[in-house]
Design a protein around this motif. Structure first.
Motif, mmCIF file in Angstrom:
data_model
loop_
_atom_site.group_PDB
_atom_site.id
_atom_site.type_symbol
_atom_site.label_atom_id
_atom_site.label_comp_id
_atom_site.label_asym_id
_atom_site.label_seq_id
_atom_site.Cartn_x
_atom_site.Cartn_y
_atom_site.Cartn_z
ATOM 1 N N GLY A 171 0.809 -1.209 0.000
ATOM 2 C CA GLY A 171 0.000 0.000 0.000
ATOM 3 C C GLY A 171 0.838 1.252 0.000
ATOM 4 O O GLY A 171 2.011 1.248 0.402
ATOM 5 N N TYR A 172 0.232 2.319 -0.474
ATOM 6 C CA TYR A 172 0.881 3.630 -0.463
ATOM 7 C C TYR A 172 -0.165 4.674 -0.109
ATOM 8 O O TYR A 172 -1.278 4.668 -0.644
ATOM 9 C CB TYR A 172 1.487 3.951 -1.830
ATOM 10 N N VAL A 173 0.189 5.558 0.832
ATOM 11 C CA VAL A 173 -0.687 6.655 1.233
ATOM 12 C C VAL A 173 0.070 7.962 1.057
ATOM 13 O O VAL A 173 1.206 8.101 1.521
ATOM 14 C CB VAL A 173 -1.143 6.516 2.704
ATOM 15 N N THR A 174 -0.567 8.906 0.395
ATOM 16 C CA THR A 174 -0.006 10.242 0.285
ATOM 17 C C THR A 174 -1.070 11.239 0.712
ATOM 18 O O THR A 174 -2.267 10.946 0.659
ATOM 19 C CB THR A 174 0.456 10.542 -1.152
ATOM 20 N N GLY A 175 -0.627 12.410 1.174
ATOM 21 C CA GLY A 175 -1.619 13.349 1.646
ATOM 22 C C GLY A 175 -1.046 14.670 2.092
ATOM 23 O O GLY A 175 0.121 15.013 1.827
ATOM 24 N N THR A 176 -1.886 15.425 2.791
ATOM 25 C CA THR A 176 -1.563 16.767 3.252
ATOM 26 C C THR A 176 -0.350 16.744 4.175
ATOM 27 O O THR A 176 -0.074 15.767 4.843
ATOM 28 C CB THR A 176 -2.782 17.347 3.992
ATOM 29 N N TYR A 177 0.340 17.877 4.210
ATOM 30 C CA TYR A 177 1.526 18.076 5.047
ATOM 31 C C TYR A 177 2.635 17.091 4.707
ATOM 32 O O TYR A 177 3.359 16.604 5.587
ATOM 33 C CB TYR A 177 1.162 17.999 6.546
ATOM 34 N N THR A 183 3.529 0.680 2.863
ATOM 35 C CA THR A 183 3.330 -0.491 3.715
ATOM 36 C C THR A 183 3.425 -1.764 2.891
ATOM 37 O O THR A 183 3.159 -1.763 1.679
ATOM 38 C CB THR A 183 1.968 -0.451 4.421
ATOM 39 N N ALA A 184 3.791 -2.834 3.563
ATOM 40 C CA ALA A 184 3.846 -4.151 2.927
ATOM 41 C C ALA A 184 3.463 -5.202 3.952
ATOM 42 O O ALA A 184 3.832 -5.115 5.124
ATOM 43 C CB ALA A 184 5.238 -4.427 2.373
ATOM 44 N N ASP A 185 2.700 -6.199 3.484
ATOM 45 C CA ASP A 185 2.276 -7.326 4.315
ATOM 46 C C ASP A 185 2.441 -8.575 3.463
ATOM 47 O O ASP A 185 1.706 -8.779 2.486
ATOM 48 C CB ASP A 185 0.824 -7.140 4.749
ATOM 49 N N VAL A 186 3.443 -9.420 3.783
ATOM 50 C CA VAL A 186 3.754 -10.592 2.971
ATOM 51 C C VAL A 186 3.739 -11.832 3.859
ATOM 52 O O VAL A 186 4.398 -11.867 4.905
ATOM 53 C CB VAL A 186 5.134 -10.466 2.292
ATOM 54 N N ASN A 187 2.979 -12.835 3.428
ATOM 55 C CA ASN A 187 2.889 -14.095 4.165
ATOM 56 C C ASN A 187 3.225 -15.247 3.227
ATOM 57 O O ASN A 187 2.817 -15.247 2.058
ATOM 58 C CB ASN A 187 1.473 -14.287 4.712
ATOM 59 N N ALA A 188 3.981 -16.250 3.740
ATOM 60 C CA ALA A 188 4.352 -17.367 2.883
ATOM 61 C C ALA A 188 4.716 -18.589 3.712
ATOM 62 O O ALA A 188 5.296 -18.457 4.805
ATOM 63 C CB ALA A 188 5.536 -16.995 1.993
ATOM 64 N N PRO A 189 4.387 -19.777 3.230
ATOM 65 C CA PRO A 189 4.946 -20.993 3.825
ATOM 66 C C PRO A 189 6.444 -21.034 3.525
ATOM 67 O O PRO A 189 6.861 -20.776 2.395
ATOM 68 C CB PRO A 189 4.208 -22.127 3.101
ATOM 69 N N VAL A 198 5.624 -10.992 7.315
ATOM 70 C CA VAL A 198 6.335 -9.742 7.602
ATOM 71 C C VAL A 198 5.425 -8.574 7.266
ATOM 72 O O VAL A 198 4.918 -8.465 6.148
ATOM 73 C CB VAL A 198 7.650 -9.634 6.794
ATOM 74 N N ASN A 199 5.211 -7.705 8.240
ATOM 75 C CA ASN A 199 4.542 -6.427 8.026
ATOM 76 C C ASN A 199 5.578 -5.316 8.199
ATOM 77 O O ASN A 199 6.390 -5.359 9.134
ATOM 78 C CB ASN A 199 3.407 -6.235 9.030
ATOM 79 N N ALA A 200 5.545 -4.350 7.313
ATOM 80 C CA ALA A 200 6.531 -3.269 7.370
ATOM 81 C C ALA A 200 5.884 -1.965 6.937
ATOM 82 O O ALA A 200 4.904 -1.960 6.171
ATOM 83 C CB ALA A 200 7.738 -3.581 6.493
ATOM 84 N N ALA A 201 6.443 -0.859 7.431
ATOM 85 C CA ALA A 201 5.923 0.458 7.059
ATOM 86 C C ALA A 201 7.033 1.497 7.151
ATOM 87 O O ALA A 201 7.889 1.439 8.044
ATOM 88 C CB ALA A 201 4.762 0.861 7.970
ATOM 89 N N TYR A 202 7.003 2.414 6.212
ATOM 90 C CA TYR A 202 7.842 3.622 6.275
ATOM 91 C C TYR A 202 6.913 4.818 6.164
ATOM 92 O O TYR A 202 6.014 4.849 5.308
ATOM 93 C CB TYR A 202 8.866 3.665 5.153
ATOM 94 N N GLN A 203 7.122 5.826 7.030
ATOM 95 C CA GLN A 203 6.248 6.999 7.010
ATOM 96 C C GLN A 203 7.046 8.261 7.278
ATOM 97 O O GLN A 203 7.927 8.297 8.145
ATOM 98 C CB GLN A 203 5.130 6.853 8.054
#
Length: 711
Positions: A171-177, A183-189, A198-203
């Protein structure tokens, strides 16, 4: 690809969801989609499997679906969906208690629990790894002890767990200010009977004021290993690093008569941050939990959890202190360092058995917690003044690291380490007296040694505390309507105080360290729960009364434990999907809190930590089911609060932060693999404030665009 679509409005607990997925042959299913708002039958609320309708305690939940639909990028916005909670303080980042403070049922609290285990944070929590947020109401000392709970309740974050097939979402979110969030959410056997997620985020985002920013990176890897049909292991890790330039807290004077009588001057300076981006503070958090779930027999299970946590602070912390002249504030600043380490071990046994024809569900647990606070950094220095009237700041030109470091060069801060160890045992038995009548009987034995807080200069005497909990549930309509009552206890250990004795001329003639028994909070509550419209809508209403005793009162030789606080109120929550495509969250709370005994400065006054008396929250979203606009969603919400007494005491006065109402809206398109959501928060660009002896402007209108892709 074969798919299974589970379109229900009620989500089970994380464990229940996992069991539901595991019960289907994972080899024949490539994807399971679960939608809805409700998260019911939480196991962690009572540390045993228990339906919400047979639970004598109130709790609200916010799940990942709500977080995604509302384009939530911070923890505070997620909590706006919880009945009766409001933020008092934003995160300061300072050592050992720099996280956000909230008020619930008249008492302050911080989010210090992850998956039911202590997990302290000096910054803010990232929503990327959250499956469910649980707001468990009332003093829950019996099951959780006195170190991480508030008398008004607790906040428990349940993280996302691995599942049995490959999938994920970016996912990607952009906005005011200048908001940018990835974000990323990856699941695997990863092997036979082993699954990783693994869930990850940069903001990165700037403040709505003239200076200030926040930047963070968050990673949440987790692992599930099924050793055999009886034993399963889970490992969950959270790592977050953040860098922020926070606006300083604006404190009204707590000790001199108020020189401000309205919010006007603060509104005129609403966008002034009184800081610079050069004065930053860094926070890092590391939490790891390892859990073993073992099925002893058809009726008994064992859960063993080991946890380790570390959170650090390093950077500039400042605040503005009222000069009591109706205009100026003095800036105080330090270069802070702080560290908190926690080690937790918890063992729970849960079983079902009969005594004659009477069914019992029993929990027995053992709990160990070691908590270590480290305080360091420089001392404090005054660093200029600001004027609200002419908007002057005598330190503005020197708000940089070089000037501040030079001013702090001559200050000293003694490095202190405070450690506490807590050993506990607890038992809880739910007895089904009749098919529609049950009773809960619970008791905790808690033994505490060490320093109660990060600022305690003396260790407490070893203290042993008993904490009971009783509940009664009657279901006039089985699994549909229940009437409940509870008696709950909470407690907090009180730090020793150094008391000095003086003669008539003010000279110190002696001193002693006084030790105190724990504060005690006792709640009684009555209410009702209903599961309506074929379990599509959940309604909870209750009235509670909390009395806290053994609070410190007086000063010097007159210091003693005689203070009492009473907090009582009414709450109603409605959550669910009454018709296809329509989701609703709504809540209203009214709280009457006051000091009933103790220091005359406070007796008869509403405590400043109690927050607004009345709080209302609402959100609804409708997704069009047919036609050319199929999959288009429209959302609308509101949050409002009555006036807040941020300062309220005799000899000083009362400063009321005005009531407010903030409205939000969203427009979305949700296809099978992707979604686009546009969210507008604070539509009217409303100026509003929160505070706890402080006055803090809140975020103005923001527009966010969220793009998500599933695979």
């Amino acid at each position: 690809m074969k798919k299974v679509l589970v379109c229900v409005s009620i989500l089970g607990s994380v464990a229940a969801i996992a069991q539901e997925k595991d019960s289907v042959n994972a080899k024949n299913i490539d994807e399971v989609i679960v939608t809805g708002y409700l998260t019911k039958d939480s196991q962690s609320a009572n540390k045993m499997p228990l339906k919400d309708i047979e639970n004598p305690q109130v709790y609200n939940t916010v799940n990942k679906n709500v977080i995604k639909e509302q384009v939530v990028t911070n923890f505070n916005d997620a909590l706006k969906n919880v009945t009766g909670i409001s933020r008092l303080w934003e995160s300061t980042g300072r050592g050992n208690d720099g996280g956000e403070y909230y008020s619930m049922r008249g008492f302050s609290l911080q989010p210090n629990l992850v998956n039911g285990m202590p997990a302290f944070n000096n910054g803010t929590l990232d929503p990327a790894g959250i499956e469910v947020i649980e707001a468990i109401k009332g003093p829950s000392g019996t099951l959780y002890g006195g170190s991480v709970i508030s008398y008004g309740g607790l906040l428990n974050v349940i993280t996302k767990k691995p599942y049995h097939y490959f999938g994920g979402e970016v996912g990607y979110v952009t906005g005011t200010y200048g908001l940018n969030r990835v974000t990323a959410d990856v699941n695997a056997p990863v092997a036979k009977n082993m699954f990783a997620r693994v869930n990850a985020a940069y903001q990165k985002q700037n403040s709505f004021q003239d200076a200030g920013y926040s930047e963070s990176i968050y990673v949440n890897p987790s692992l599930k290993f099924i050793a055999n049909d009886k034993l399963t292991f889970y490992i969950n890790t959270e790592i977050k690093k953040s860098d922020a330039a926070n606006a300083p807290m604006i404190f009204l004077s707590r000790y001199s008569p108020l020189s401000f009588n309205s919010i006007d001057l603060f509104e005129q300076n609403y966008k002034k941050s009184y800081t610079s981006n050069d004065l930053n503070i860094k926070n890092s958090t590391f939490n790891i939990q390892a859990q073993a779930q073992y099925k002893i027999s058809d009726n008994w299970t064992s859960s063993t959890i080991l946890s380790r946590g570390n959170t650090k602070t390093d950077g500039y912390y400042q605040y503005l202190w009222d000069s009591s002249n109706g205009n100026e504030f003095t800036r105080f600043i330090t270069k802070a360092y702080g560290e908190t380490n926690t080690t937790g071990i918890q063992q729970n046994f849960v079983g079902n058995f009969n005594i004659g024809s009477v069914k019992n569900k029993l929990l027995f647990g053992l709990d160990y917690l070691q908590r270590e606070f480290l305080l360091g950094g420089t001392g404090w220095t005054g660093f200029g003044t600001i004027s609200l009237i002419n908007q002057a700041d005598t330190s503005f030109q020197n708000l940089n690291k070089a000037a501040v470091d030079n001013a702090l060069a001559g200050t000293n801060q003694e490095i202190n380490t405070m450690t506490a160890q807590i050993y506990s045992a607890y038992v809880s038995d739910v007895v089904n007296i009749l098919p529609n009548l049950s009773a809960m009987l619970s008791l905790r034995l808690d033994h505490f040694t060490g320093n109660p807080t990060a600022y305690a200069t003396e260790k407490s005497e070893p203290t042993t505390t008993l904490s009971p909990k009783l509940g009664l549930v009657y279901q006039p309509i089985k699994d549909k309507v229940s009437v409940f009552a509870n008696y709950m206890n909470g407690f907090q250990n009180v730090e020793p105080q150094l008391v000095q004795f003086t003669d008539q001329t003010g000279n110190v003639t002696g001193q002693e360290v006084r030790y105190f028994t724990p504060e005690q909070a006792n709640q009684w509550e009555v209410g009702t729960k209903a599961s309506l419209i074929k379990d599509k809508l959940s309604v909870t209403a209750s009235y509670y009364d909390i009395k806290v005793k053994n609070k410190l009162m007086g000063t010097g030789p007159d210091l003693s434990q005689g203070g009492e606080v009473e907090s009582k109120g009414f709450e109603i929550s409605v959550v669910g999907s009454p018709i296809e495509g329509l989701n609703v969250i709504a809540g209203f709370s009214s709280n009457d809190s006051k000091v009933v005994a103790g220091d005359d400065t406070y007796v008869g006054y509403r405590p400043e930590e109690a927050g607004p008396r009345n709080i209302f929250n609402f959100w609804t979203n409708y997704k069009i089911q047919q036609g050319v606009l199929r999959n288009v969603g429209i959302g609308f919400g509101a949050n409002s609060a009555s006036e807040l007494y941020t300062l309220n005491r005799a000899g000083v006065g009362t400063f009321a932060i005005p009531s407010y109402a903030v409205f939000n809206a969203a427009l979305s398109y949700n296809a099978e693999k992707y979604s686009v959501i546009m969210k507008l928060d604070n539509i009217a660009n409303k100026k509003y404030f929160t505070g706890w002896s402080t006055v803090t402007p809140q975020r103005l209108r923001t527009l966010s665009l969220s793009l998500n892709y599933k695979f």
